[in-house]
Motif scaffolding. Structure first.
Motif, PDB file in Angstrom:
ATOM      1  N   UNK A 280      -7.520   1.728  -2.486  1.00 35.75           N
ATOM      2  CA  UNK A 280      -6.726   0.601  -1.971  1.00 35.75           C
ATOM      3  C   UNK A 280      -7.517  -0.707  -2.101  1.00 35.75           C
TER       4      UNK A 280
ATOM      5  N   UNK B 185       0.147   5.411  -0.998  1.00 40.76           N
ATOM      6  CA  UNK B 185      -0.703   5.790   0.132  1.00 40.76           C
ATOM      7  C   UNK B 185       0.139   5.681   1.404  1.00 40.76           C
TER       8      UNK B 185
ATOM      9  N   UNK C 164      -9.609  -7.014   6.832  1.00 46.24           N
ATOM     10  CA  UNK C 164      -8.401  -6.205   6.967  1.00 46.24           C
ATOM     11  C   UNK C 164      -8.649  -5.059   7.947  1.00 46.24           C
ATOM     12  N   UNK C 165      -7.644  -4.740   8.704  1.00 54.38           N
ATOM     13  CA  UNK C 165      -7.684  -3.536   9.538  1.00 54.38           C
ATOM     14  C   UNK C 165      -6.567  -2.611   9.078  1.00 54.38           C
ATOM     15  N   UNK C 166      -6.943  -1.429   8.610  1.00 53.10           N
ATOM     16  CA  UNK C 166      -5.959  -0.434   8.204  1.00 53.10           C
ATOM     17  C   UNK C 166      -5.927   0.663   9.255  1.00 53.10           C
ATOM     18  N   UNK C 167      -4.748   0.969   9.771  1.00 51.35           N
ATOM     19  CA  UNK C 167      -4.623   2.069  10.729  1.00 51.35           C
ATOM     20  C   UNK C 167      -4.091   3.301  10.014  1.00 51.35           C
ATOM     21  N   UNK C 168      -4.745   4.414  10.260  1.00 52.25           N
ATOM     22  CA  UNK C 168      -4.282   5.700   9.745  1.00 52.25           C
ATOM     23  C   UNK C 168      -3.881   6.563  10.936  1.00 52.25           C
ATOM     24  N   UNK C 169      -2.737   7.191  10.830  1.00 50.67           N
ATOM     25  CA  UNK C 169      -2.260   8.017  11.934  1.00 50.67           C
ATOM     26  C   UNK C 169      -3.260   9.135  12.208  1.00 50.67           C
TER      27      UNK C 169
ATOM     28  N   UNK D 131      -0.103   7.291   4.168  1.00 49.38           N
ATOM     29  CA  UNK D 131      -0.754   7.599   5.439  1.00 49.38           C
ATOM     30  C   UNK D 131      -1.190   6.333   6.181  1.00 49.38           C
ATOM     31  N   UNK D 132      -1.107   5.175   5.509  1.00 49.33           N
ATOM     32  CA  UNK D 132      -1.481   3.926   6.165  1.00 49.33           C
ATOM     33  C   UNK D 132      -0.328   3.490   7.064  1.00 49.33           C
ATOM     34  N   UNK D 133      -0.586   3.462   8.375  1.00 50.70           N
ATOM     35  CA  UNK D 133       0.487   3.225   9.339  1.00 50.70           C
ATOM     36  C   UNK D 133       0.637   1.747   9.685  1.00 50.70           C
ATOM     37  N   UNK D 134      -0.440   0.996   9.550  1.00 50.08           N
ATOM     38  CA  UNK D 134      -0.380  -0.390   9.990  1.00 50.08           C
ATOM     39  C   UNK D 134      -1.507  -1.174   9.310  1.00 50.08           C
ATOM     40  N   UNK D 135      -1.241  -2.431   9.005  1.00 50.80           N
ATOM     41  CA  UNK D 135      -2.261  -3.284   8.394  1.00 50.80           C
ATOM     42  C   UNK D 135      -2.261  -4.633   9.098  1.00 50.80           C
TER      43      UNK D 135
ATOM     44  N   UNK E 148       0.848  -1.206   0.000  1.00 56.36           N
ATOM     45  CA  UNK E 148       0.000   0.000   0.000  1.00 56.36           C
ATOM     46  C   UNK E 148       0.878   1.249   0.000  1.00 56.36           C
TER      47      UNK E 148
ATOM     48  N   UNK F 164      -9.098   7.276  -0.680  1.00 56.95           N
ATOM     49  CA  UNK F 164      -7.910   6.420  -0.665  1.00 56.95           C
ATOM     50  C   UNK F 164      -8.265   4.981  -0.299  1.00 56.95           C
TER      51      UNK F 164
ATOM     52  N   UNK G 275      -8.028  12.442   7.411  1.00 60.47           N
ATOM     53  CA  UNK G 275      -7.807  13.522   6.442  1.00 60.47           C
ATOM     54  C   UNK G 275      -8.911  13.453   5.405  1.00 60.47           C
TER      55      UNK G 275
ATOM     56  N   UNK H  87      -6.009  -3.339  -4.601  1.00 56.43           N
ATOM     57  CA  UNK H  87      -5.157  -4.318  -3.920  1.00 56.43           C
ATOM     58  C   UNK H  87      -5.934  -5.352  -3.111  1.00 56.43           C
TER      59      UNK H  87
END
Lengths: 82, 82
Positions: free
Chosen positions: B61, A31, B43-48, A33-37, A26, B57, B51, B65
């Motif tokens: 994604x 992208x 899926x778990x996506x973490x955003x800081x 801004x995605x910090x963790x998956x 990702x 986005x 926005x 993907x």
């Protein structure tokens, strides 16, 4: 008709290699801004009818088949289905 | 910190062979009240941070993907994470 939605995820202490790979893909796509998956599995079980021992049965099905209790945890929610 | 939970499932028109196999295994285990099983990905996506274009986005994604738009659909929910 009852719909049980089961979410199976790796325990926090277990390395989620798939999640890491997806996060890296990702980020490579731009992208950033995605910090963790984290990746897990999702199951929908349909029951023709509600019954007393349904939750007990769902727990047993998760423990014995859908999740590996050594490395995974699960949670579920029970919804009404049409 | 935002947590986006993405659920990817096969379209209804696509044969869910995994789900069928799991249903058959569950029934063999003696839980004959389970009428139907569908399997998907979670899926778990973490955003800081939140926005403006985050949902755009996440859609991109998922389309590019996480899901195969030919045979899969996805839905997601955005939650606050600690």
């Amino acid at each position: 008709m009852k719909l049980v939605k089961v979410y199976v995820t790796l325990k926090k202490s277990v390395l989620d290699a798939q999640g890491e790979a997806i996060k890296s893909a990702i980020n490579t796509m731009g992208y950033d801004k995605v910090a963790d998956v984290h990746m897990g599995k999702y199951f929908e079980l349909s029951f023709a009818d509600d019954y007393n021992a349904m939750e007990k049965d769902v727990d047993a099905i998760c423990d014995e088949l859908l999740a590996n209790p050594n490395i995974e945890t699960y949670r579920y929610e029970i919804a009404e289905a049409e």
